[in-house]
Design a protein around this motif. Structure first.
Motif, short mmCIF file in Angstrom:
data_model
loop_
_atom_site.label_atom_id
_atom_site.label_comp_id
_atom_site.label_asym_id
_atom_site.label_seq_id
_atom_site.Cartn_x
_atom_site.Cartn_y
_atom_site.Cartn_z
N LEU A 143 0.81 -1.21 0.00
CA LEU A 143 0.00 0.00 0.00
C LEU A 143 0.85 1.27 0.00
CD1 LEU A 143 -2.95 0.83 0.01
CD2 LEU A 143 -2.84 0.95 2.48
N TRP A 144 2.03 1.20 0.56
CA TRP A 144 2.92 2.36 0.64
C TRP A 144 3.74 2.44 -0.65
CZ3 TRP A 144 7.74 2.90 4.16
CH2 TRP A 144 8.11 4.22 4.21
N VAL A 145 3.14 3.00 -1.70
CA VAL A 145 3.73 3.02 -3.04
C VAL A 145 5.06 3.77 -3.12
CG1 VAL A 145 3.32 3.66 -5.46
CG2 VAL A 145 1.48 2.66 -4.09
N PRO A 146 5.26 4.89 -2.40
CA PRO A 146 6.58 5.56 -2.50
C PRO A 146 7.76 4.67 -2.10
CG PRO A 146 5.00 7.03 -1.48
CD PRO A 146 4.32 5.69 -1.63
N LEU A 147 7.50 3.61 -1.40
CA LEU A 147 8.55 2.66 -1.03
C LEU A 147 9.15 1.97 -2.25
CD1 LEU A 147 10.02 1.09 1.28
CD2 LEU A 147 8.15 -0.56 1.13
N TYR A 148 8.34 1.72 -3.27
CA TYR A 148 8.82 0.95 -4.43
C TYR A 148 8.54 1.62 -5.76
CZ TYR A 148 3.96 -0.73 -4.49
OH TYR A 148 2.60 -0.82 -4.52
N ASN A 149 8.32 2.91 -5.78
CA ASN A 149 8.02 3.63 -7.01
C ASN A 149 9.32 4.05 -7.72
OD1 ASN A 149 6.58 4.88 -9.00
ND2 ASN A 149 6.16 6.72 -7.83
N PHE A 151 9.55 -1.50 -9.77
CA PHE A 151 8.14 -1.31 -9.44
C PHE A 151 7.35 -2.60 -9.63
CE2 PHE A 151 3.79 -0.14 -10.64
CZ PHE A 151 3.43 0.65 -9.55
N TYR A 152 7.64 -3.34 -10.70
CA TYR A 152 6.88 -4.56 -10.99
C TYR A 152 7.41 -5.77 -10.22
CZ TYR A 152 4.61 -1.97 -14.66
OH TYR A 152 3.89 -1.03 -15.35
N TRP A 153 8.73 -5.97 -10.21
CA TRP A 153 9.22 -7.19 -9.55
C TRP A 153 9.08 -7.13 -8.05
CZ3 TRP A 153 13.21 -7.29 -6.15
CH2 TRP A 153 14.25 -6.39 -6.29
N TYR A 154 9.02 -5.94 -7.47
CA TYR A 154 8.75 -5.83 -6.04
C TYR A 154 7.36 -6.38 -5.72
CZ TYR A 154 7.90 -3.65 -1.50
OH TYR A 154 7.60 -3.43 -0.18
#
Length: 58
Positions: free
Chosen positions: A15-21, A33-36
């Motif tokens: 849910l915390w998108v800035p972590l993996y954006n 972004f995708y493989w995470y």
């Protein structure tokens, strides 16, 4: 309570998108972004199984 924490991990991690954006690092041609998100699929399965086992034993 322990079960709830196990089930909240994937929820918070996705849910915390800035972590993996990010685009880098790339793995097998997939941007981060995708493989995470793909990596969370088996991790979530294991966490759900662990929560089920914890509930079943108590």
């Amino acid at each position: 309570m322990k079960k709830a924490l196990l089930l909240l991990l994937p929820f918070a991690g996705l849910l915390w998108v800035p972590l993996y954006n990010y685009s880098n690092p790339v793995l097998f041609g997939f941007p981060f972004f995708y493989w995470y998100q793909f990596a969370w699929v088996p991790v979530t399965s294991v966490l759900i199984w662990a929560a089920w086992k914890t509930e079943r034993q108590s």
